[in-house]
Design a protein around this motif. Sequence first.
Motif, PDB file in Angstrom:
ATOM      1  N   LEU A 161      97.192 -62.132 -45.158  1.00 38.94           N
ATOM      2  CA  LEU A 161      95.828 -62.538 -44.839  1.00 38.94           C
ATOM      3  C   LEU A 161      95.365 -63.649 -45.784  1.00 38.94           C
ATOM      4  CD1 LEU A 161      94.144 -59.029 -44.398  1.00 38.94           C
ATOM      5  CD2 LEU A 161      95.129 -60.477 -42.612  1.00 38.94           C
ATOM      6  N   SER A 162      94.433 -64.450 -45.299  1.00 35.79           N
ATOM      7  CA  SER A 162      93.814 -65.455 -46.157  1.00 35.79           C
ATOM      8  C   SER A 162      92.859 -64.765 -47.129  1.00 35.79           C
ATOM      9  CB  SER A 162      93.041 -66.469 -45.307  1.00 35.79           C
ATOM     10  OG  SER A 162      91.891 -65.843 -44.742  1.00 35.79           O
ATOM     11  N   PRO A 163      92.459 -65.449 -48.209  1.00 42.96           N
ATOM     12  CA  PRO A 163      91.501 -64.832 -49.141  1.00 42.96           C
ATOM     13  C   PRO A 163      90.216 -64.383 -48.446  1.00 42.96           C
ATOM     14  CG  PRO A 163      92.504 -66.752 -50.160  1.00 42.96           C
ATOM     15  CD  PRO A 163      92.974 -66.732 -48.728  1.00 42.96           C
ATOM     16  N   GLU A 165      89.904 -63.502 -45.297  1.00 36.33           N
ATOM     17  CA  GLU A 165      90.222 -62.343 -44.464  1.00 36.33           C
ATOM     18  C   GLU A 165      90.378 -61.084 -45.313  1.00 36.33           C
ATOM     19  OE1 GLU A 165      92.516 -64.629 -40.782  1.00 36.33           O
ATOM     20  OE2 GLU A 165      93.623 -63.995 -42.559  1.00 36.33           O
ATOM     21  N   ARG A 166      90.928 -61.232 -46.519  1.00 35.69           N
ATOM     22  CA  ARG A 166      91.035 -60.077 -47.410  1.00 35.69           C
ATOM     23  C   ARG A 166      89.655 -59.589 -47.839  1.00 35.69           C
ATOM     24  NH1 ARG A 166      95.778 -62.777 -49.196  1.00 35.69           N
ATOM     25  NH2 ARG A 166      94.694 -63.870 -50.894  1.00 35.69           N
ATOM     26  N   GLU A 167      88.729 -60.522 -48.011  1.00 37.53           N
ATOM     27  CA  GLU A 167      87.365 -60.131 -48.352  1.00 37.53           C
ATOM     28  C   GLU A 167      86.714 -59.373 -47.196  1.00 37.53           C
ATOM     29  OE1 GLU A 167      83.136 -62.095 -49.915  1.00 37.53           O
ATOM     30  OE2 GLU A 167      84.893 -63.373 -49.581  1.00 37.53           O
ATOM     31  N   VAL A 168      86.933 -59.868 -45.976  1.00 34.20           N
ATOM     32  CA  VAL A 168      86.417 -59.166 -44.791  1.00 34.20           C
ATOM     33  C   VAL A 168      87.013 -57.757 -44.724  1.00 34.20           C
ATOM     34  CG1 VAL A 168      86.444 -59.098 -42.259  1.00 34.20           C
ATOM     35  CG2 VAL A 168      85.952 -61.248 -43.442  1.00 34.20           C
ATOM     36  N   LEU A 169      88.309 -57.650 -44.945  1.00 32.49           N
ATOM     37  CA  LEU A 169      88.980 -56.353 -44.895  1.00 32.49           C
ATOM     38  C   LEU A 169      88.418 -55.403 -45.945  1.00 32.49           C
ATOM     39  CD1 LEU A 169      91.153 -54.428 -43.867  1.00 32.49           C
ATOM     40  CD2 LEU A 169      92.795 -55.597 -45.358  1.00 32.49           C
ATOM     41  N   ALA A 170      88.180 -55.905 -47.136  1.00 30.78           N
ATOM     42  CA  ALA A 170      87.613 -55.058 -48.198  1.00 30.78           C
ATOM     43  C   ALA A 170      86.242 -54.531 -47.795  1.00 30.78           C
ATOM     44  CB  ALA A 170      87.523 -55.841 -49.504  1.00 30.78           C
ATOM     45  N   HIS A 171      85.431 -55.379 -47.191  1.00 31.27           N
ATOM     46  CA  HIS A 171      84.109 -54.936 -46.742  1.00 31.27           C
ATOM     47  C   HIS A 171      84.224 -53.927 -45.595  1.00 31.27           C
ATOM     48  CE1 HIS A 171      82.157 -57.602 -49.418  1.00 31.27           C
ATOM     49  NE2 HIS A 171      82.322 -58.720 -48.738  1.00 31.27           N
ATOM     50  N   MET A 172      85.209 -54.104 -44.728  1.00 35.08           N
ATOM     51  CA  MET A 172      85.446 -53.114 -43.676  1.00 35.08           C
ATOM     52  C   MET A 172      85.796 -51.761 -44.292  1.00 35.08           C
ATOM     53  SD  MET A 172      87.689 -55.556 -41.146  1.00 35.08           S
ATOM     54  CE  MET A 172      88.257 -54.250 -40.056  1.00 35.08           C
ATOM     55  N   GLY A 173      86.623 -51.796 -45.333  1.00 39.12           N
ATOM     56  CA  GLY A 173      86.997 -50.564 -46.011  1.00 39.12           C
ATOM     57  C   GLY A 173      85.833 -49.876 -46.681  1.00 39.12           C
ATOM     58  N   GLU A 174      84.795 -50.647 -47.027  1.00 38.73           N
ATOM     59  CA  GLU A 174      83.587 -50.068 -47.608  1.00 38.73           C
ATOM     60  C   GLU A 174      82.674 -49.465 -46.549  1.00 38.73           C
ATOM     61  OE1 GLU A 174      81.562 -52.378 -50.760  1.00 38.73           O
ATOM     62  OE2 GLU A 174      83.167 -53.833 -50.458  1.00 38.73           O
ATOM     63  N   GLY A 175      83.054 -49.636 -45.279  1.00 39.38           N
ATOM     64  CA  GLY A 175      82.251 -49.075 -44.206  1.00 39.38           C
ATOM     65  C   GLY A 175      81.095 -49.953 -43.775  1.00 39.38           C
ATOM     66  N   LEU A 176      81.143 -51.247 -44.106  1.00 43.76           N
ATOM     67  CA  LEU A 176      80.046 -52.135 -43.743  1.00 43.76           C
ATOM     68  C   LEU A 176      80.125 -52.534 -42.270  1.00 43.76           C
ATOM     69  CD1 LEU A 176      79.831 -54.560 -46.805  1.00 43.76           C
ATOM     70  CD2 LEU A 176      78.792 -52.314 -46.483  1.00 43.76           C
ATOM     71  N   SER A 177      78.979 -52.683 -41.653  1.00 46.55           N
ATOM     72  CA  SER A 177      78.904 -53.159 -40.277  1.00 46.55           C
ATOM     73  C   SER A 177      79.132 -54.662 -40.250  1.00 46.55           C
ATOM     74  CB  SER A 177      77.529 -52.845 -39.683  1.00 46.55           C
ATOM     75  OG  SER A 177      76.522 -53.597 -40.355  1.00 46.55           O
ATOM     76  N   ASN A 178      79.259 -55.227 -39.049  1.00 47.94           N
ATOM     77  CA  ASN A 178      79.419 -56.681 -38.930  1.00 47.94           C
ATOM     78  C   ASN A 178      78.229 -57.415 -39.550  1.00 47.94           C
ATOM     79  OD1 ASN A 178      81.824 -56.288 -37.584  1.00 47.94           O
ATOM     80  ND2 ASN A 178      80.926 -56.495 -35.550  1.00 47.94           N
ATOM     81  N   ALA A 179      77.028 -56.890 -39.298  1.00 45.30           N
ATOM     82  CA  ALA A 179      75.835 -57.528 -39.856  1.00 45.30           C
ATOM     83  C   ALA A 179      75.844 -57.476 -41.382  1.00 45.30           C
ATOM     84  CB  ALA A 179      74.584 -56.858 -39.306  1.00 45.30           C
TER      85      ALA A 179
END
Length: 236
Positions: A161-163, A165-179
């Motif tokens: 993943l790009s940097p 994309e890795r940040e997006v993935l980390a936020h997904m792992g935190e349970g954050l919504s798209n917003a």
Amino acid sequence: MHPTPESVPRLRLLVVDDEGLIRSGLTMILGSAGDIDVVASCEGAGALAAVEEHRPHVVLLDIRMPDIDGLTLLRLIRALPDPPQVAMLTTFDTDEYLGEALALGAGGFLLKDTDPDTLIRSVRALATGAGCLSPSVVRRLRGDGGHSAETQSAARAVAELSPREREVLAHMGEGLSNAEIGARMYLSVATAKDGVSNVLSKLGVANRVQAAVIAERAGLLGGARLVGPGGPDACG
């Protein structure tokens, strides 16, 4: 003009378990939440028909039932058009069940002794697609010291993943919504949604929970929680 309580969409929930006492208890606990309607509860044999009739947003599904295996039901439910989010209910937290349930598209994995407040928050998280894993399940995911084949495979996947994309993935792992991801990264909701879709596609996974498991195994989350709002290592 603010919506009245009657006009706010309510979360429709189906409980599937072979034990009547468990069904009654879950129905009482979850039905006490002002925004959740337990539209039906049943044994495994009636689950598929209940999903098709009541169109729940979330199904809590026992993983071990004498009439039909919960994993088999999960596969059938997820194959339906516009399927609900499904969390597996169990008294066991083995890696075998966790891996297979997630691979089949489960949005979460809850132990039956989950406390009522966490259970209610977990169902709400499941309805948003954020997903949920019980704390003991998270501990098992963290328990291999980074040496399992799954952990090494996750690390390789994340490395592709790009940097950003890795940040997006980390936020997904935190349970954050798209917003919430958009707000953290100063992106529009549409751009954040596209980023989530790209990450899921690159990782070859079906949902955010599977992506969060990869993030956790790759060490991307550090001390952050693994999907679902409500605090570290908490689901819901």
